[in-house]
Motif scaffolding. Structure first.
Motif, PDB file in Angstrom:
ATOM      1  N   GLU A   1      86.893  81.363  67.582  1.00  0.00           N
ATOM      2  CA  GLU A   1      87.824  80.409  68.176  1.00  0.00           C
ATOM      3  C   GLU A   1      87.712  80.498  69.682  1.00  0.00           C
ATOM      4  O   GLU A   1      87.644  81.586  70.256  1.00  0.00           O
ATOM      5  N   LEU A   2      87.675  79.344  70.324  1.00  0.00           N
ATOM      6  CA  LEU A   2      87.627  79.254  71.773  1.00  0.00           C
ATOM      7  C   LEU A   2      88.876  78.517  72.234  1.00  0.00           C
ATOM      8  O   LEU A   2      89.207  77.457  71.717  1.00  0.00           O
ATOM      9  N   GLY A   3      89.561  79.078  73.197  1.00  0.00           N
ATOM     10  CA  GLY A   3      90.789  78.481  73.696  1.00  0.00           C
ATOM     11  C   GLY A   3      91.710  79.568  74.185  1.00  0.00           C
ATOM     12  O   GLY A   3      91.276  80.520  74.839  1.00  0.00           O
ATOM     13  N   ASP A   4      92.985  79.453  73.852  1.00  0.00           N
ATOM     14  CA  ASP A   4      93.970  80.424  74.323  1.00  0.00           C
ATOM     15  C   ASP A   4      93.870  81.771  73.610  1.00  0.00           C
ATOM     16  O   ASP A   4      94.344  82.773  74.123  1.00  0.00           O
ATOM     17  N   ASP A   5      93.301  81.797  72.414  1.00  0.00           N
ATOM     18  CA  ASP A   5      93.146  83.037  71.651  1.00  0.00           C
ATOM     19  C   ASP A   5      91.673  83.234  71.310  1.00  0.00           C
ATOM     20  O   ASP A   5      91.281  83.273  70.151  1.00  0.00           O
ATOM     21  N   ASP A   6      90.834  83.337  72.362  1.00  0.00           N
ATOM     22  CA  ASP A   6      89.384  83.490  72.186  1.00  0.00           C
ATOM     23  C   ASP A   6      89.059  84.677  71.298  1.00  0.00           C
ATOM     24  O   ASP A   6      89.703  85.714  71.377  1.00  0.00           O
ATOM     25  N   GLY A   7      88.043  84.518  70.479  1.00  0.00           N
ATOM     26  CA  GLY A   7      87.553  85.647  69.715  1.00  0.00           C
ATOM     27  C   GLY A   7      87.164  85.275  68.299  1.00  0.00           C
ATOM     28  O   GLY A   7      87.158  84.114  67.907  1.00  0.00           O
ATOM     29  N   MET A   8      86.848  86.305  67.554  1.00  0.00           N
ATOM     30  CA  MET A   8      86.455  86.152  66.152  1.00  0.00           C
ATOM     31  C   MET A   8      87.671  85.804  65.304  1.00  0.00           C
ATOM     32  O   MET A   8      88.795  86.165  65.637  1.00  0.00           O
ATOM     33  N   LEU A   9      87.407  85.123  64.202  1.00  0.00           N
ATOM     34  CA  LEU A   9      88.450  84.874  63.212  1.00  0.00           C
ATOM     35  C   LEU A   9      87.879  85.144  61.835  1.00  0.00           C
ATOM     36  O   LEU A   9      86.683  84.995  61.605  1.00  0.00           O
ATOM     37  N   MET A  10      88.745  85.602  60.947  1.00  0.00           N
ATOM     38  CA  MET A  10      88.375  85.841  59.552  1.00  0.00           C
ATOM     39  C   MET A  10      89.538  85.374  58.694  1.00  0.00           C
ATOM     40  O   MET A  10      90.695  85.485  59.105  1.00  0.00           O
ATOM     41  N   GLY A  11      89.237  84.891  57.502  1.00  0.00           N
ATOM     42  CA  GLY A  11      90.310  84.437  56.639  1.00  0.00           C
ATOM     43  C   GLY A  11      89.920  84.447  55.184  1.00  0.00           C
ATOM     44  O   GLY A  11      88.737  84.481  54.829  1.00  0.00           O
ATOM     45  N   VAL A  12      90.939  84.421  54.351  1.00  0.00           N
ATOM     46  CA  VAL A  12      90.776  84.314  52.902  1.00  0.00           C
ATOM     47  C   VAL A  12      91.826  83.336  52.395  1.00  0.00           C
ATOM     48  O   VAL A  12      92.854  83.121  53.031  1.00  0.00           O
ATOM     49  N   GLY A  13      91.550  82.752  51.240  1.00  0.00           N
ATOM     50  CA  GLY A  13      92.522  81.825  50.690  1.00  0.00           C
ATOM     51  C   GLY A  13      92.113  81.328  49.329  1.00  0.00           C
ATOM     52  O   GLY A  13      91.149  81.795  48.721  1.00  0.00           O
ATOM     53  N   ALA A  14      92.868  80.339  48.879  1.00  0.00           N
ATOM     54  CA  ALA A  14      92.609  79.706  47.592  1.00  0.00           C
ATOM     55  C   ALA A  14      92.847  78.212  47.731  1.00  0.00           C
ATOM     56  O   ALA A  14      93.630  77.770  48.570  1.00  0.00           O
ATOM     57  N   GLY A  15      92.129  77.470  46.917  1.00  0.00           N
ATOM     58  CA  GLY A  15      92.279  76.024  46.926  1.00  0.00           C
ATOM     59  C   GLY A  15      92.415  75.497  45.516  1.00  0.00           C
ATOM     60  O   GLY A  15      92.033  76.158  44.541  1.00  0.00           O
ATOM     61  N   TYR A  16      92.979  74.289  45.428  1.00  0.00           N
ATOM     62  CA  TYR A  16      93.146  73.646  44.130  1.00  0.00           C
ATOM     63  C   TYR A  16      92.753  72.184  44.266  1.00  0.00           C
ATOM     64  O   TYR A  16      93.240  71.475  45.157  1.00  0.00           O
ATOM     65  N   ARG A  17      91.860  71.722  43.389  1.00  0.00           N
ATOM     66  CA  ARG A  17      91.410  70.327  43.383  1.00  0.00           C
ATOM     67  C   ARG A  17      92.399  69.477  42.604  1.00  0.00           C
ATOM     68  O   ARG A  17      92.528  69.631  41.390  1.00  0.00           O
ATOM     69  N   LEU A  18      93.100  68.592  43.304  1.00  0.00           N
ATOM     70  CA  LEU A  18      94.001  67.653  42.629  1.00  0.00           C
ATOM     71  C   LEU A  18      93.210  66.526  41.986  1.00  0.00           C
ATOM     72  O   LEU A  18      93.634  65.968  40.970  1.00  0.00           O
ATOM     73  N   SER A  19      92.084  66.186  42.599  1.00  0.00           N
ATOM     74  CA  SER A  19      91.158  65.179  42.087  1.00  0.00           C
ATOM     75  C   SER A  19      89.792  65.518  42.670  1.00  0.00           C
ATOM     76  O   SER A  19      89.685  66.440  43.486  1.00  0.00           O
ATOM     77  N   PRO A  20      88.737  64.801  42.304  1.00  0.00           N
ATOM     78  CA  PRO A  20      87.430  65.114  42.894  1.00  0.00           C
ATOM     79  C   PRO A  20      87.395  64.943  44.426  1.00  0.00           C
ATOM     80  O   PRO A  20      86.536  65.492  45.088  1.00  0.00           O
ATOM     81  N   LYS A  21      88.342  64.221  44.990  1.00  0.00           N
ATOM     82  CA  LYS A  21      88.335  63.962  46.432  1.00  0.00           C
ATOM     83  C   LYS A  21      89.471  64.615  47.205  1.00  0.00           C
ATOM     84  O   LYS A  21      89.409  64.707  48.421  1.00  0.00           O
ATOM     85  N   VAL A  22      90.520  65.072  46.548  1.00  0.00           N
ATOM     86  CA  VAL A  22      91.699  65.609  47.239  1.00  0.00           C
ATOM     87  C   VAL A  22      91.948  67.054  46.798  1.00  0.00           C
ATOM     88  O   VAL A  22      91.976  67.345  45.605  1.00  0.00           O
TER      89      VAL A  22
END
Length: 168
Positions: free
Chosen positions: A124-145
């Motif tokens: 990330e470049l800006g006010d909080d410069d540096g590396m970022l890492m993340g984890v999460g989960a997603g759910y497909r409501l439809s093939p497009k959303v």
């Protein structure tokens, strides 16, 4: 250093777009969401307590080819902004920045065919410069959303995000 990172991200995105123009056009996605953000200002200024604020993010992504079996890979570019956070004694400001990240996504068919897990690493470049890492989960409501919930750890900000995205 920042110019070199930006140039690398732009070059990667351009080469990915050229190499997979047909695939990328089908896989482009746009998204955005809201976030709850904790700022660890106390690690820099002893006289400042940590603070928290809501915020939002916008992002776009493209699929990239990968040899990692069982995973889909994407490159994402995004914009992030918080509401006012106490960043120093008697100073409150919005924290904002742009980011580039690589995203690994794996379907969790064992649980639900529409559910997937994701992990990201980026800069990330800006006010909080540096590396970022993340984890999460997603759910497909439809093939497009799709809906996503993510935990993203940046240099000084920890962000809990709820996002929606549309695939084209």
């Amino acid at each position: 250093m920042n110019k070199m990172i930006i140039a690398s991200l732009v070059t990667l995105a351009a080469s990915t777009a050229n190499a997979e123009q047909e695939s990328a056009a089908k896989g482009l996605y746009l998204g955005g969401g809201i976030s709850y953000n904790d700022l660890d200002a106390g690690s820099i200024f002893k006289e400042v307590d940590n603070d928290s604020a809501s915020g939002f993010q916008l992002f776009a992504g493209l699929p990239i080819e990968s040899s990692i079996k069982g995973f889909e890979t994407f490159v994402e570019l995004g914009y992030f902004q918080t509401n006012n956070l106490k960043i120093a004694p008697n100073v409150k400001e919005r924290v904002k920045g742009v980011s580039g990240s690589f995203v690994l996504q794996r379907d969790l068919n064992e649980v639900d065919p529409n559910l997937y897990a994701l992990a990201r690493i980026g800069v990330e470049l800006g006010d909080d410069d540096g590396m970022l890492m993340g984890v999460g989960a997603g759910y497909r409501l439809s093939p497009k959303v799709e809906l996503r919930a993510e935990f993203v750890n940046k240099d000084l900000i920890t962000s809990y995000q709820a996002n929606a995205l549309v695939r084209f």
